[in-house]
Write a protein that holds these residues in place. Structure first.
Motif, short mmCIF file in Angstrom:
data_model
loop_
_atom_site.label_atom_id
_atom_site.label_comp_id
_atom_site.label_asym_id
_atom_site.label_seq_id
_atom_site.Cartn_x
_atom_site.Cartn_y
_atom_site.Cartn_z
N ILE A 43 9.78 9.87 2.53
CA ILE A 43 10.01 8.52 2.03
C ILE A 43 11.24 7.91 2.68
N ARG A 44 12.32 8.68 2.78
CA ARG A 44 13.55 8.18 3.41
C ARG A 44 13.33 7.83 4.88
N VAL A 45 12.65 8.70 5.59
CA VAL A 45 12.40 8.46 7.01
C VAL A 45 11.48 7.24 7.19
N TYR A 46 10.45 7.14 6.37
CA TYR A 46 9.54 6.01 6.45
C TYR A 46 10.29 4.70 6.22
N LEU A 47 11.13 4.67 5.18
CA LEU A 47 11.88 3.45 4.88
C LEU A 47 12.87 3.10 6.00
N VAL A 60 0.83 -1.19 0.00
CA VAL A 60 0.00 0.00 0.00
C VAL A 60 0.88 1.26 0.00
N PHE A 61 2.06 1.17 0.58
CA PHE A 61 2.97 2.32 0.57
C PHE A 61 3.36 2.66 -0.86
N PHE A 62 3.75 1.66 -1.64
CA PHE A 62 4.14 1.89 -3.03
C PHE A 62 2.95 2.26 -3.89
N ASP A 63 1.82 1.59 -3.69
CA ASP A 63 0.66 1.75 -4.56
C ASP A 63 -0.10 3.05 -4.33
N LEU A 64 -0.20 3.49 -3.10
CA LEU A 64 -1.05 4.64 -2.80
C LEU A 64 -0.33 5.82 -2.15
N GLN A 65 0.59 5.54 -1.26
CA GLN A 65 1.09 6.61 -0.40
C GLN A 65 2.36 7.29 -0.90
N MET A 66 3.24 6.56 -1.52
CA MET A 66 4.55 7.11 -1.88
C MET A 66 4.45 8.33 -2.80
#
Length: 170
Positions: A26-30, A12-18
């Motif tokens: 993005i860096r902090v989330y990863l 869902v991160f790649f599909d909707l949120q990123m």
């Protein structure tokens, strides 16, 4: 299927949120994903949360201010939770600065959460998806594998055609 030396990131991160996040977020989330989902105990369970010092976030190439802004952005989008050691919510920067240890966790849907927590290297479980390597090997043709052999074959075919053409001139 378990892939060693990899970290699962929720689809869902790649599909909707990123697409809706800044590069810093993005860096902090990863980094949070790496420090939580990326670590498993011997029984295969993931960390629910992890203490991550602010300096650890700076190691992903961000300034102190960028890290703070990224954390705020992720909190607003409800992608992470930030707590102290007891579990009290630390939603503003002042609270986080006063706390000795700040714990971060990602927020995932129930379906994804169950998959992350229960996935183990089960040899009896049938593999549902083929790996890239398996897909590639299916299309692999040993006859055309070596570029030198392929070129030699082309040259020989050209020479044969030329010889047939020369023979027809007589």
């Amino acid at each position: 299927m378990k892939l060693n030396n990899t970290t699962a990131v929720p689809n869902v991160f790649f599909d909707l949120q990123m697409s809706q996040l800044s590069g810093s977020a993005i860096r902090v989330y990863l980094k949070i994903v790496r420090n939580t989902i990326g670590w498993r105990d011997p029984s295969g369970r993931i960390k629910g949360r992890d203490w991550i010092a602010h300096s650890q976030f700076e190691k992903v190439g961000l300034s102190n201010r960028s890290v703070t802004s990224a954390i705020e952005e992720l909190l607003q989008k409800q992608l992470i939770t930030v707590t102290d050691y007891i579990g009290n919510s630390l939603n503003n920067p002042t609270e986080r600065k006063k706390s000795k240890r700040v714990y971060y966790s990602i927020v995932v849907d129930n379906v994804e959460k169950i998959a992350f927590q229960t996935e183990k290297n089960d040899q009896n479980k049938p593999q549902e998806l083929r790996t890239t390597k398996e897909t590639f090997l299916q299309n692999y043709n040993a006859e055309n594998a070596n570029p030198d052999q392929r070129r030699i074959k082309e040259i020989l075919e050209q020479e044969q055609r030329k010889q047939i053409q020369r023979d027809s001139w007589v």
